[in-house]
Design a protein around this motif. Sequence first.
Motif, mmCIF file in Angstrom:
data_model
loop_
_atom_site.group_PDB
_atom_site.id
_atom_site.type_symbol
_atom_site.label_atom_id
_atom_site.label_comp_id
_atom_site.label_asym_id
_atom_site.label_seq_id
_atom_site.Cartn_x
_atom_site.Cartn_y
_atom_site.Cartn_z
ATOM 1 N N GLN A 1 -11.818 -10.885 -6.239
ATOM 2 C CA GLN A 1 -11.420 -10.239 -7.163
ATOM 3 C C GLN A 1 -10.583 -10.953 -8.246
ATOM 4 O O GLN A 1 -10.892 -11.053 -9.494
ATOM 5 C CB GLN A 1 -10.666 -9.226 -6.952
ATOM 6 N N LYS B 1 -11.753 -9.530 -0.397
ATOM 7 C CA LYS B 1 -11.793 -8.883 -1.626
ATOM 8 C C LYS B 1 -10.821 -9.237 -2.590
ATOM 9 O O LYS B 1 -11.358 -9.534 -3.570
ATOM 10 C CB LYS B 1 -11.849 -7.502 -0.967
ATOM 11 N N TYR B 2 -9.773 -9.602 -2.245
ATOM 12 C CA TYR B 2 -8.932 -10.143 -3.246
ATOM 13 C C TYR B 2 -9.144 -11.436 -3.807
ATOM 14 O O TYR B 2 -8.838 -11.746 -4.790
ATOM 15 C CB TYR B 2 -7.222 -9.498 -2.827
ATOM 16 N N TYR C 1 -15.748 -8.344 -8.181
ATOM 17 C CA TYR C 1 -15.022 -7.021 -7.598
ATOM 18 C C TYR C 1 -16.102 -6.206 -6.991
ATOM 19 O O TYR C 1 -17.027 -5.970 -7.582
ATOM 20 C CB TYR C 1 -14.147 -6.373 -8.630
ATOM 21 N N TYR D 1 0.857 -1.219 0.057
ATOM 22 C CA TYR D 1 0.006 -0.051 -0.206
ATOM 23 C C TYR D 1 0.982 1.192 -0.088
ATOM 24 O O TYR D 1 1.969 1.251 0.669
ATOM 25 C CB TYR D 1 -0.786 0.136 1.292
ATOM 26 N N ILE E 1 -1.194 -0.207 -3.889
ATOM 27 C CA ILE E 1 -2.582 0.282 -3.750
ATOM 28 C C ILE E 1 -2.669 1.537 -3.037
ATOM 29 O O ILE E 1 -1.952 1.870 -2.058
ATOM 30 C CB ILE E 1 -3.626 -0.640 -2.836
ATOM 31 N N HIS F 1 -3.372 4.748 -13.382
ATOM 32 C CA HIS F 1 -4.647 4.349 -12.772
ATOM 33 C C HIS F 1 -3.984 3.374 -11.410
ATOM 34 O O HIS F 1 -3.438 2.564 -11.820
ATOM 35 C CB HIS F 1 -5.580 3.505 -13.469
ATOM 36 N N LYS G 1 -16.061 -2.626 -4.402
ATOM 37 C CA LYS G 1 -15.428 -1.548 -3.719
ATOM 38 C C LYS G 1 -15.610 -1.418 -2.223
ATOM 39 O O LYS G 1 -16.771 -1.953 -1.631
ATOM 40 C CB LYS G 1 -15.683 -0.054 -4.167
ATOM 41 N N GLU H 1 -5.790 1.063 -7.952
ATOM 42 C CA GLU H 1 -6.864 0.569 -6.994
ATOM 43 C C GLU H 1 -6.675 1.566 -5.794
ATOM 44 O O GLU H 1 -5.348 1.990 -5.460
ATOM 45 C CB GLU H 1 -6.769 -0.905 -6.653
ATOM 46 N N LYS H 2 -7.709 1.916 -5.449
ATOM 47 C CA LYS H 2 -7.505 2.941 -4.219
ATOM 48 C C LYS H 2 -8.636 2.314 -3.079
ATOM 49 O O LYS H 2 -9.663 1.974 -3.141
ATOM 50 C CB LYS H 2 -7.817 4.365 -4.550
#
Length: 184
Positions: free
Chosen positions: A176, A172-173, A181, A2, A82, A107, A183, A109-110
């Motif tokens: 994904q 989440k991962y 996926y 991160y 991230i 871009h 948020k 992932e945030k």
Amino acid sequence: MYSIVDIETTGSRAIGNSITEIAILVHDGFNIVDEFHSLVNPGKPIPSFITSLTGINNAMVAAAPSFDEIADKIHGILSQTIFVAHNVEFDYSFVRNELKLSGYEWHAEKLCTVRMGRKFLPGYESYSLGRLCQNLGIDNDARHRAYGDAKATVEVFERILKNGGEEFFQMKYKLQNRQLYFKP
């Protein structure tokens, strides 16, 4: 990995304003493993109300590198991580715009520690960084400075991880990777 990011700027919108300071603290989910911090010459005068808020003035940034001069380093760090920030859309929009102006298409992932805080640290009236730090007993001697706020955001992020956030991120991962996926 991160990148916990905080910036100071010449105004509230990415278009037409510039970054005056940036701090990136690379975190592996347990500890800070790398960091980058710099004042940034915005190429334009810093408004007096911004100087009043941040303490950053035109003289301080006069000899600082332009964003363009440090864009390669910033892009290299952020491309591997991230993007995490308190009120992430603000920081992300400025960094993305500045990188674009420097010739980088980027871009990421945030994650937003405001939104994650509401989910994993419930019950507070305010989730502004200052109030949340006050409520959690997190010291920030350098409020409204990129490095001080990034360090405080790291502590908030670590509290989120300890309060169930880590399990949420892992789920989440896992989802994904199966093309599902969502948020945070």
